[in-house]
Motif scaffolding. Structure first.
Motif, PDB file in Angstrom:
ATOM      1  N   LYS A 245     -32.061  36.111  20.374  1.00 15.02           N
ATOM      2  CA  LYS A 245     -30.876  35.487  19.782  1.00 15.02           C
ATOM      3  C   LYS A 245     -30.747  34.038  20.228  1.00 15.02           C
ATOM      4  N   ARG A 246     -31.069  33.822  21.495  1.00 10.72           N
ATOM      5  CA  ARG A 246     -30.971  32.446  21.991  1.00 10.72           C
ATOM      6  C   ARG A 246     -32.036  31.557  21.348  1.00 10.72           C
ATOM      7  N   VAL A 247     -33.193  32.128  21.127  1.00 15.11           N
ATOM      8  CA  VAL A 247     -34.240  31.345  20.471  1.00 15.11           C
ATOM      9  C   VAL A 247     -33.796  30.992  19.047  1.00 15.11           C
ATOM     10  N   PHE A 248     -33.219  31.946  18.351  1.00 16.60           N
ATOM     11  CA  PHE A 248     -32.740  31.693  16.988  1.00 16.60           C
ATOM     12  C   PHE A 248     -31.729  30.534  17.010  1.00 16.60           C
ATOM     13  N   TYR A 249     -30.775  30.627  17.923  1.00 15.03           N
ATOM     14  CA  TYR A 249     -29.758  29.578  18.008  1.00 15.03           C
ATOM     15  C   TYR A 249     -30.398  28.220  18.289  1.00 15.03           C
ATOM     16  N   ARG A 250     -31.358  28.225  19.230  1.00 18.61           N
ATOM     17  CA  ARG A 250     -31.959  26.942  19.620  1.00 18.61           C
ATOM     18  C   ARG A 250     -32.742  26.316  18.473  1.00 18.61           C
ATOM     19  N   VAL A 251     -33.386  27.157  17.677  1.00 23.43           N
ATOM     20  CA  VAL A 251     -34.143  26.597  16.558  1.00 23.43           C
ATOM     21  C   VAL A 251     -33.184  25.884  15.590  1.00 23.43           C
ATOM     22  N   ILE A 252     -32.070  26.523  15.251  1.00 21.52           N
ATOM     23  CA  ILE A 252     -31.190  25.862  14.274  1.00 21.52           C
ATOM     24  C   ILE A 252     -30.436  24.681  14.900  1.00 21.52           C
ATOM     25  N   SER A 253     -30.034  24.837  16.148  1.00 23.90           N
ATOM     26  CA  SER A 253     -29.352  23.718  16.801  1.00 23.90           C
ATOM     27  C   SER A 253     -30.310  22.542  16.997  1.00 23.90           C
ATOM     28  N   GLY A 254     -31.564  22.837  17.322  1.00 26.32           N
ATOM     29  CA  GLY A 254     -32.561  21.776  17.492  1.00 26.32           C
ATOM     30  C   GLY A 254     -32.851  21.078  16.172  1.00 26.32           C
ATOM     31  N   MET A 255     -32.874  21.853  15.090  1.00 27.96           N
ATOM     32  CA  MET A 255     -33.078  21.248  13.762  1.00 27.96           C
ATOM     33  C   MET A 255     -31.883  20.348  13.419  1.00 27.96           C
ATOM     34  N   HIS A 256     -30.688  20.835  13.693  1.00 32.91           N
ATOM     35  CA  HIS A 256     -29.477  20.057  13.443  1.00 32.91           C
ATOM     36  C   HIS A 256     -29.510  18.763  14.265  1.00 32.91           C
ATOM     37  N   ALA A 257     -29.921  18.887  15.529  1.00 33.19           N
ATOM     38  CA  ALA A 257     -29.985  17.707  16.410  1.00 33.19           C
ATOM     39  C   ALA A 257     -30.996  16.695  15.876  1.00 33.19           C
ATOM     40  N   SER A 258     -32.085  17.193  15.321  1.00 33.27           N
ATOM     41  CA  SER A 258     -33.104  16.282  14.792  1.00 33.27           C
ATOM     42  C   SER A 258     -32.566  15.549  13.550  1.00 33.27           C
ATOM     43  N   ILE A 259     -31.867  16.281  12.692  1.00 34.31           N
ATOM     44  CA  ILE A 259     -31.257  15.643  11.514  1.00 34.31           C
ATOM     45  C   ILE A 259     -30.260  14.580  11.961  1.00 34.31           C
ATOM     46  N   SER A 260     -29.429  14.925  12.954  1.00 33.84           N
ATOM     47  CA  SER A 260     -28.441  13.959  13.456  1.00 33.84           C
ATOM     48  C   SER A 260     -29.144  12.725  14.027  1.00 33.84           C
ATOM     49  N   THR A 261     -30.247  12.955  14.751  1.00 37.96           N
ATOM     50  CA  THR A 261     -30.968  11.828  15.346  1.00 37.96           C
ATOM     51  C   THR A 261     -31.461  10.880  14.254  1.00 37.96           C
ATOM     52  N   HIS A 262     -32.003  11.452  13.181  1.00 38.39           N
ATOM     53  CA  HIS A 262     -32.521  10.584  12.120  1.00 38.39           C
ATOM     54  C   HIS A 262     -31.416   9.820  11.412  1.00 38.39           C
ATOM     55  N   LEU A 263     -30.303  10.500  11.188  1.00 41.94           N
ATOM     56  CA  LEU A 263     -29.264   9.771  10.453  1.00 41.94           C
ATOM     57  C   LEU A 263     -28.628   8.684  11.328  1.00 41.94           C
ATOM     58  N   CYS A 264     -28.626   8.901  12.650  1.00 36.59           N
ATOM     59  CA  CYS A 264     -28.107   7.861  13.552  1.00 36.59           C
ATOM     60  C   CYS A 264     -29.123   6.725  13.735  1.00 36.59           C
ATOM     61  N   TRP A 265     -30.391   7.063  13.731  1.00 33.98           N
ATOM     62  CA  TRP A 265     -31.438   6.057  13.972  1.00 33.98           C
ATOM     63  C   TRP A 265     -31.642   5.162  12.752  1.00 33.98           C
ATOM     64  N   ASP A 266     -31.622   5.782  11.581  1.00 37.54           N
ATOM     65  CA  ASP A 266     -31.827   5.034  10.337  1.00 37.54           C
ATOM     66  C   ASP A 266     -30.485   5.016   9.607  1.00 37.54           C
ATOM     67  N   PHE A 267     -29.572   4.272  10.166  1.00 35.00           N
ATOM     68  CA  PHE A 267     -28.172   4.290   9.734  1.00 35.00           C
ATOM     69  C   PHE A 267     -27.880   3.027   8.939  1.00 35.00           C
ATOM     70  N   LEU A 268     -27.066   3.160   7.905  1.00 36.12           N
ATOM     71  CA  LEU A 268     -26.726   1.973   7.112  1.00 36.12           C
ATOM     72  C   LEU A 268     -25.461   1.330   7.653  1.00 36.12           C
ATOM     73  N   ASN A 269     -25.622   0.112   8.147  1.00 37.18           N
ATOM     74  CA  ASN A 269     -24.458  -0.663   8.555  1.00 37.18           C
ATOM     75  C   ASN A 269     -23.825  -1.215   7.283  1.00 37.18           C
ATOM     76  N   GLN A 270     -22.687  -0.648   6.931  1.00 33.86           N
ATOM     77  CA  GLN A 270     -22.111  -1.001   5.632  1.00 33.86           C
ATOM     78  C   GLN A 270     -21.467  -2.383   5.634  1.00 33.86           C
ATOM     79  N   THR A 271     -21.363  -3.008   6.791  1.00 34.80           N
ATOM     80  CA  THR A 271     -20.844  -4.368   6.836  1.00 34.80           C
ATOM     81  C   THR A 271     -21.952  -5.367   6.538  1.00 34.80           C
ATOM     82  N   THR A 272     -23.119  -5.131   7.175  1.00 40.51           N
ATOM     83  CA  THR A 272     -24.207  -6.105   6.998  1.00 40.51           C
ATOM     84  C   THR A 272     -25.209  -5.675   5.931  1.00 40.51           C
ATOM     85  N   GLY A 273     -25.194  -4.409   5.561  1.00 41.01           N
ATOM     86  CA  GLY A 273     -26.196  -3.909   4.615  1.00 41.01           C
ATOM     87  C   GLY A 273     -27.539  -3.629   5.272  1.00 41.01           C
ATOM     88  N   GLN A 274     -27.595  -3.714   6.593  1.00 43.04           N
ATOM     89  CA  GLN A 274     -28.851  -3.470   7.316  1.00 43.04           C
ATOM     90  C   GLN A 274     -28.993  -1.998   7.693  1.00 43.04           C
TER      91      GLN A 274
END
Ligand code: FAD
Length: 452
Positions: A245-274
């Protein structure tokens, strides 16, 4: 001595964060080369548009369809159209229509399953839909639709900030995490997943019990501050939850964390457009939740092991792109990745799972729940997010299949379709780039905190 017990996340001295980061520095260039620079691995075939969310009504306003995805649009009127969530979510680049059933019927019988190891590549022939066997962690599709898949360029549609948020996204994450509650009734074949939220629903208490224990937080925090601490030293094994059960949780939480990392890393600054890293986004979603980061590293160890295990079976795989030089180049690039993944001692010990106590009886449940997670992706109301959600659930599904359905010593060769292979290596690529981004973010936070 170096094998990682899933019990301890990434457990021993061989697999501290720094060990995995070192491995990643070696493996990432090969993974990038493979996934960005070969046709075979940069196009993914999937049914992105024709499937309805099987779990809740798209019309009830609390859904994950495109309308819900852009439910912030009223607040977005002040920003240029091109920066709005609806625009950011759109797919780009070439996509080819799937040939449909009539053409599929012409496919010869012999290579039906795309056997690895038999000098016959799945890609040599038109791909069949719906070929799951009982070992799959994937989803049997609805047989009635005629043309189900489109080829989509993964290179032209990078996983990054899209603006998808609000009730639609929340419902999807909520439904995904609810699958973790093994003791609750299971819905193995696409029944309703219910609607309560992560924060308030019955799932929440389970997660709190497992993860939000103050002592554990402290341990993980300590680990995060000193990445060379090993997981075994942190004592993370001592949770009252069974291993699977813990492995199941970690797989989905780790996937979620990876998605969050990408959206934070490649983030659109809506003020500068960068497009640029957003440290505040990282701090809020990851830095202050070190257990999420640890789950991402756990997934990295899990996929590294799956890819290393698959490596020998890919030696004879034919990557039929129609051009022998390209085939040879693709194979060389795949083997560079599998050799990189094999260059460390076995870093995840899958043989410990589904063995003792209630373990064996949990395997079917685990598989069905994972299939449900992949079905929920049809409820994601943002095209690019749905694309990457599907790629990653298929990639983790393929990894779990390689790890848990094929014995190390058996002659049994893993059956993987082309789409599973592509998903597996692209999911690995997501993790390699997340780890890279996390190292970058950590440096940024340290720089911010350093006295002048
Ligand atoms: P969310 O990330 O939505 O999280 C909801 C809740 O889950 C949090 O409040 C927290 O309690 C819990 N939680 C968060 N992270 C974890 C974790 N790692 N482990 C355990 N629990 C956690 N947005 C994009 O910009 N680009 C994308 O490519 C993208 N892809 C997506 C793919 C899928 C499948 C889904 C469902 C959503 C995607 N999104 C994407 C949306 C994005 O994930 C967030 O839902 C959105 O940014 C809103 O974030 P939030 O702060 O409300 O928290």
């Amino acid at each position: 001595a170096c094998a990682i017990s899933p019990r301890a996340i990434v457990s021993d001295a061989c697999a501290s964060y720094s060990t995995l980061e070192k491995l990643n520095r070696r493996v990432k260039p090969a993974v990038d080369d493979l996934t960005k620079d070969t046709d075979f691995f940069s196009y993914y075939r999937l049914n992105l548009f024709n499937k309805k969310c099987p779990f809740w009504n798209d019309e009830n306003g609390m859904c994950g369809n495109i309308a819900c995805a852009v439910n912030t649009i009223d607040n977005e009127e002040d920003i240029p159209k091109i920066w709005r969530a609806s625009e950011l979510s759109k797919l780009q680049g070439p996509s080819a229509k799937h040939p449909g059933k009539t053409v599929q019927k012409e496919r010869p019988k012999k290579p039906l399953q795309g056997l690895l190891g038999e000098n016959v590549g799945e890609s040599c022939i038109v791909e069949y839909d719906d070929e799951c066997d009982e070992r799959d962690y994937c989803v049997p599709e609805d047989e009635s639709a005629s043309a189900k898949g489109d080829y989509v360029s993964l290179v032209h549609n990078p996983e990054r900030f899209t603006g998808y948020a609000g009730d639609g996204a929340k419902m999807v994450w909520d439904a995904i995490y609810r699958e973790n509650c093994f003791q609750k009734s299971s819905f193995p074949h696409s029944a309703s997943l219910g609607t309560s939220s992560i924060a308030d629903g019955p799932a929440a208490q389970d997660f709190r019990n497992v993860l939000q224990d103050a002592e554990r937080q402290q341990i993980v925090q300590q680990h995060s501050q000193n990445p060379s601490t090993t997981f075994a030293q942190t004592g993370l094994e001592n949770e009252g939850e069974c291993l699977e059960k813990r492995v199941f949780y970690r797989v989905i939480s780790g996937m979620h964390a990876s998605i969050s990392t990408h959206l934070c890393w490649d983030f659109l600054n809506q003020t500068t457009g960068q497009w640029q890293p957003n440290v505040g986004c990282y701090k809020g979603r990851l830095h202050t939740h070190p257990e999420r980061i640890s789950n991402l590293y756990f997934n990295y160890a899990l996929l590294t092991r799956a890819i290393a295990k698959l490596g020998p079976h890919l030696q004879d795989y034919t990557f039929c792109t129609g051009d022998p030089d390209q085939d040879a180049a693709t194979k060389a690039k795949v083997l560079a990745v599998t050799q990189g993944a094999s260059s460390v001692p076995q870093i995840f010990d899958e043989s410990l799972m589904f063995k003792n106590g209630e373990g064996p009886s949990l395997k079917e449940d685990f598989k069905n729940r994972f299939r449900n997670v992949s079905r929920v992706m049809d409820c994601v109301g943002c095209d690019k997010c749905r694309l990457w959600g599907k790629v990653q659930t298929a990639g983790y599904g393929a990894a779990l299949k390689v790890l848990f359905e094929f014995d190390n010593d058996s002659e049994d060769i893993p059956l993987l379709q082309r789409t599973e292979l592509v998903a597996l290596f692209n999911t690995y690529a997501r993790l390699t780039s997340s780890m890279d981004a996390l190292v970058g973010f950590r440096g940024m936070v340290e720089a911010e905190e350093r006295p002048n």
